[in-house]
Design a protein around this motif. Structure first.
Motif, PDB file in Angstrom:
ATOM      1  N   GLN A 187      55.834 -72.771  33.113  1.00 37.47           N
ATOM      2  CA  GLN A 187      56.930 -72.213  33.756  1.00 37.47           C
ATOM      3  C   GLN A 187      57.836 -71.220  33.046  1.00 37.47           C
ATOM      4  O   GLN A 187      58.606 -70.950  31.693  1.00 37.47           O
ATOM      5  CB  GLN A 187      57.706 -73.288  34.159  1.00 37.47           C
ATOM      6  CG  GLN A 187      58.707 -73.212  35.069  1.00 37.47           C
ATOM      7  CD  GLN A 187      59.217 -74.955  35.164  1.00 37.47           C
ATOM      8  OE1 GLN A 187      58.669 -75.697  36.129  1.00 37.47           O
ATOM      9  NE2 GLN A 187      60.717 -74.901  35.674  1.00 37.47           N
ATOM     10  N   TRP A 188      58.061 -70.541  33.681  1.00 34.28           N
ATOM     11  CA  TRP A 188      59.572 -69.560  33.246  1.00 34.28           C
ATOM     12  C   TRP A 188      60.017 -69.586  32.257  1.00 34.28           C
ATOM     13  O   TRP A 188      60.467 -68.920  31.219  1.00 34.28           O
ATOM     14  CB  TRP A 188      59.324 -68.358  34.225  1.00 34.28           C
ATOM     15  CG  TRP A 188      60.211 -68.691  35.278  1.00 34.28           C
ATOM     16  CD1 TRP A 188      60.151 -69.245  36.068  1.00 34.28           C
ATOM     17  CD2 TRP A 188      61.292 -68.808  35.507  1.00 34.28           C
ATOM     18  NE1 TRP A 188      61.244 -69.877  37.057  1.00 34.28           N
ATOM     19  CE2 TRP A 188      62.698 -69.238  36.800  1.00 34.28           C
ATOM     20  CE3 TRP A 188      62.084 -68.300  34.180  1.00 34.28           C
ATOM     21  CZ2 TRP A 188      63.780 -69.236  36.803  1.00 34.28           C
ATOM     22  CZ3 TRP A 188      63.985 -67.685  34.880  1.00 34.28           C
ATOM     23  CH2 TRP A 188      65.038 -68.905  35.724  1.00 34.28           C
ATOM     24  N   HIS A 198      47.440 -80.319  40.235  1.00 36.56           N
ATOM     25  CA  HIS A 198      48.452 -80.125  40.710  1.00 36.56           C
ATOM     26  C   HIS A 198      49.808 -80.930  39.762  1.00 36.56           C
ATOM     27  O   HIS A 198      50.574 -81.413  39.711  1.00 36.56           O
ATOM     28  CB  HIS A 198      48.464 -81.028  42.094  1.00 36.56           C
ATOM     29  CG  HIS A 198      50.702 -80.447  42.718  1.00 36.56           C
ATOM     30  ND1 HIS A 198      52.084 -81.381  42.029  1.00 36.56           N
ATOM     31  CD2 HIS A 198      51.035 -80.233  43.623  1.00 36.56           C
ATOM     32  CE1 HIS A 198      52.151 -80.508  42.688  1.00 36.56           C
ATOM     33  NE2 HIS A 198      51.808 -79.727  43.720  1.00 36.56           N
ATOM     34  N   LEU A 199      48.917 -80.302  38.075  1.00 33.89           N
ATOM     35  CA  LEU A 199      49.843 -81.152  37.241  1.00 33.89           C
ATOM     36  C   LEU A 199      51.004 -80.006  36.528  1.00 33.89           C
ATOM     37  O   LEU A 199      50.987 -79.119  36.690  1.00 33.89           O
ATOM     38  CB  LEU A 199      48.768 -80.971  35.629  1.00 33.89           C
ATOM     39  CG  LEU A 199      47.457 -81.562  35.387  1.00 33.89           C
ATOM     40  CD1 LEU A 199      46.561 -81.537  36.787  1.00 33.89           C
ATOM     41  CD2 LEU A 199      46.865 -81.094  34.658  1.00 33.89           C
ATOM     42  N   ASN A 200      51.737 -81.116  36.440  1.00 30.40           N
ATOM     43  CA  ASN A 200      53.052 -80.349  36.044  1.00 30.40           C
ATOM     44  C   ASN A 200      52.951 -79.873  34.772  1.00 30.40           C
ATOM     45  O   ASN A 200      52.356 -80.998  33.930  1.00 30.40           O
ATOM     46  CB  ASN A 200      54.555 -81.752  36.201  1.00 30.40           C
ATOM     47  CG  ASN A 200      55.554 -80.845  36.097  1.00 30.40           C
ATOM     48  OD1 ASN A 200      56.052 -79.896  36.777  1.00 30.40           O
ATOM     49  ND2 ASN A 200      56.113 -82.141  35.360  1.00 30.40           N
ATOM     50  N   ASN A 201      53.995 -78.783  34.475  1.00 33.20           N
ATOM     51  CA  ASN A 201      53.966 -78.722  32.455  1.00 33.20           C
ATOM     52  C   ASN A 201      54.590 -79.388  32.311  1.00 33.20           C
ATOM     53  O   ASN A 201      54.083 -79.961  30.609  1.00 33.20           O
ATOM     54  CB  ASN A 201      54.678 -77.426  32.394  1.00 33.20           C
ATOM     55  CG  ASN A 201      56.513 -77.471  33.576  1.00 33.20           C
ATOM     56  OD1 ASN A 201      56.808 -78.575  32.413  1.00 33.20           O
ATOM     57  ND2 ASN A 201      56.391 -77.461  34.878  1.00 33.20           N
ATOM     58  N   ALA A 218      54.743 -74.687  25.614  1.00 31.91           N
ATOM     59  CA  ALA A 218      54.975 -74.303  24.555  1.00 31.91           C
ATOM     60  C   ALA A 218      53.509 -73.834  24.505  1.00 31.91           C
ATOM     61  O   ALA A 218      53.208 -72.941  23.560  1.00 31.91           O
ATOM     62  CB  ALA A 218      56.070 -74.530  23.435  1.00 31.91           C
ATOM     63  N   ARG A 219      53.059 -74.989  24.220  1.00 32.30           N
ATOM     64  CA  ARG A 219      51.571 -75.088  24.097  1.00 32.30           C
ATOM     65  C   ARG A 219      50.694 -73.968  24.850  1.00 32.30           C
ATOM     66  O   ARG A 219      49.629 -73.225  24.510  1.00 32.30           O
ATOM     67  CB  ARG A 219      50.633 -76.423  24.068  1.00 32.30           C
ATOM     68  CG  ARG A 219      49.374 -76.187  24.063  1.00 32.30           C
ATOM     69  CD  ARG A 219      48.629 -77.560  24.756  1.00 32.30           C
ATOM     70  NE  ARG A 219      46.930 -77.298  24.215  1.00 32.30           N
ATOM     71  CZ  ARG A 219      46.833 -77.155  25.915  1.00 32.30           C
ATOM     72  NH1 ARG A 219      46.988 -76.699  26.873  1.00 32.30           N
ATOM     73  NH2 ARG A 219      45.713 -76.599  25.804  1.00 32.30           N
ATOM     74  N   ALA A 220      51.309 -74.131  26.674  1.00 27.33           N
ATOM     75  CA  ALA A 220      49.743 -72.494  27.020  1.00 27.33           C
ATOM     76  C   ALA A 220      50.624 -71.086  26.646  1.00 27.33           C
ATOM     77  O   ALA A 220      49.131 -70.723  26.892  1.00 27.33           O
ATOM     78  CB  ALA A 220      50.173 -73.408  28.863  1.00 27.33           C
ATOM     79  N   ARG A 221      51.190 -71.622  26.091  1.00 30.24           N
ATOM     80  CA  ARG A 221      52.726 -69.747  25.682  1.00 30.24           C
ATOM     81  C   ARG A 221      51.609 -69.623  24.336  1.00 30.24           C
ATOM     82  O   ARG A 221      51.344 -68.261  24.341  1.00 30.24           O
ATOM     83  CB  ARG A 221      53.621 -69.949  25.810  1.00 30.24           C
ATOM     84  CG  ARG A 221      54.312 -69.651  26.660  1.00 30.24           C
ATOM     85  CD  ARG A 221      55.558 -69.231  26.383  1.00 30.24           C
ATOM     86  NE  ARG A 221      57.166 -69.540  27.843  1.00 30.24           N
ATOM     87  CZ  ARG A 221      56.910 -70.985  28.302  1.00 30.24           C
ATOM     88  NH1 ARG A 221      57.192 -71.658  27.351  1.00 30.24           N
ATOM     89  NH2 ARG A 221      58.272 -70.021  29.238  1.00 30.24           N
ATOM     90  N   THR A 222      51.001 -70.761  23.964  1.00 22.42           N
ATOM     91  CA  THR A 222      50.521 -69.884  22.946  1.00 22.42           C
ATOM     92  C   THR A 222      48.841 -69.867  22.398  1.00 22.42           C
ATOM     93  O   THR A 222      47.713 -69.667  21.925  1.00 22.42           O
ATOM     94  CB  THR A 222      50.958 -70.371  21.197  1.00 22.42           C
ATOM     95  OG1 THR A 222      50.517 -72.014  21.701  1.00 22.42           O
ATOM     96  CG2 THR A 222      52.131 -70.064  20.777  1.00 22.42           C
ATOM     97  N   ALA A 239      44.714 -72.293  28.773  1.00 20.77           N
ATOM     98  CA  ALA A 239      45.732 -73.000  28.113  1.00 20.77           C
ATOM     99  C   ALA A 239      46.478 -73.076  29.816  1.00 20.77           C
ATOM    100  O   ALA A 239      47.611 -73.654  29.645  1.00 20.77           O
ATOM    101  CB  ALA A 239      46.313 -73.550  27.270  1.00 20.77           C
ATOM    102  N   ARG A 240      46.344 -71.554  30.389  1.00 26.51           N
ATOM    103  CA  ARG A 240      47.187 -71.892  31.511  1.00 26.51           C
ATOM    104  C   ARG A 240      46.994 -71.976  33.045  1.00 26.51           C
ATOM    105  O   ARG A 240      46.015 -71.637  33.440  1.00 26.51           O
ATOM    106  CB  ARG A 240      47.916 -70.165  31.626  1.00 26.51           C
ATOM    107  CG  ARG A 240      48.948 -69.879  29.985  1.00 26.51           C
ATOM    108  CD  ARG A 240      48.859 -68.390  30.218  1.00 26.51           C
ATOM    109  NE  ARG A 240      49.632 -67.930  28.496  1.00 26.51           N
ATOM    110  CZ  ARG A 240      50.497 -67.041  28.584  1.00 26.51           C
ATOM    111  NH1 ARG A 240      50.976 -66.402  30.175  1.00 26.51           N
ATOM    112  NH2 ARG A 240      51.759 -66.860  27.882  1.00 26.51           N
TER     113      ARG A 240
END
Ligand SMILES: [Zn+2]
Length: 308
Positions: free
Chosen positions: A16-17, A271-274, A25-29, A34-35
């Motif tokens: 999420q932005w 529909h997974l929340n971050n 944090a994991r999805a960013r790296t 992972a996104r």
């Protein structure tokens, strides 16, 4: 029957932005796989005829990534024929604005949602000059509401699974249901699938819909009831999963306990929340799902059901 899972994240997506919780944090790296884009499904039983369930704010990107949803050669056209809304949440409806260039789509929504999209979030008024939508407000009794699409080749049943209103629709109460699940049946093959990306409670009618289905794709917003407060520290009291209209996966009355009643059905969470740890394939929570034979849907997954 062909299901294309266009997006698998709850509102805000993953990452999420504005969030740097462990999941974001994991999805960013961890690379693009992972996104996750915001939840949306496409379903088809005929070549070049597709219906969407929900219209996410990421819809343009999702359509461009789906080979079956491209325009036929040399035309300005689309195989999209309609959109079925499970509820009126912004992350399930705002994508309709991105479809305004197309020919009229049939848009189906529970009556309360259709009314809210006329008043508090006036999508219907905004889209009317573009001729982009024919609206169908559905009365959905507790036993479900049935109709057909695609010339009778696709049967649909709407099942009420919640009365949580979108935050923008606060005010005088309007009778629900505000949230439904959809069962899709293809009479020609016997294939059946249930799509329930938001589940506030698990009624008997949902068990009946899942019984005999080949596949169930359901609400995996939160693993734990207090996950929001634990993983994204906020000032003040954090919302609980049930308070936000989502049964959590875990716990004695969570959805995983319900899924154990349907071992013969292919079951996937969406529909997974971050904040949801199951988004991480290496998490112990994901291992728990795997041990139960339950999957986590990924963006772009295609499922083909050939029936009995
Ligand atoms: Zn986050």
């Amino acid at each position: 029957m062909r299901l294309r899972i266009l997006g698998t994240a709850a509102g805000g997506g993953l990452p999420q932005w504005n969030c740097a919780c462990p999941g974001c944090a994991r999805a960013r790296t961890a690379g693009h796989r992972a996104r996750r884009t915001q939840e949306c499904l496409a379903v088809s039983v005929s070549p070049r005829v597709w219906h969407l369930v929900n219209a996410s704010p990421d819809l343009r990107t999702q359509i461009l990534a789906a080979p079956g949803l491209t325009p036929p050669d040399g035309t300005r056209d689309t195989p999209l024929r309609g959109v079925l809304l499970t509820d009126g949440e912004l992350d399930h409806t705002a994508g309709l604005l991105a479809l305004r260039e197309g020919a009229a789509l049939d848009v189906y929504a529970p009556a309360a949602v259709a009314a809210a999209l006329d008043e508090q979030f006036p999508l219907r008024t905004l889209l009317a000059p573009y001729g982009a939508a024919r609206w169908h407000a559905l009365d959905v009794p507790a036993t479900g509401r049935r109709w057909t699409l695609d010339g009778g080749r696709l049967r649909v049943t709407a099942v009420p699974v919640g009365d949580k209103r979108p935050r923008y629709a606060a005010g005088p109460a309007r009778p629900g249901p505000w949230v439904v699940a959809y069962r899709f049946d293809e009479p020609a093959t016997g294939a059946a699938a249930v799509y329930a990306p938001s589940l506030a409670h698990w009624p008997d009618a949902l068990d009946e819909a899942v019984a005999g289905a080949d596949c169930l794709i359901l609400d995996g917003t939160f693993f734990g009831e207090d996950e929001m407060g634990e993983r994204t520290p906020v000032v003040g009291r954090a919302a609980t999963a049930r308070g936000m209209g989502h049964l959590p996966i875990g716990g004695p009355a969570g959805t995983l306990a319900h899924l154990r009643r349907h071992p013969g059905v292919r079951r996937l969470y969406t529909h997974l929340n971050n904040t949801n740890p199951v988004a991480d394939p290496a998490s112990p929570e994901r291992a728990l799902l795997a041990a139960a034979g339950v999957e986590v849907a990924e963006d772009g997954t295609e499922i083909v059901l050939s029936g009995a």
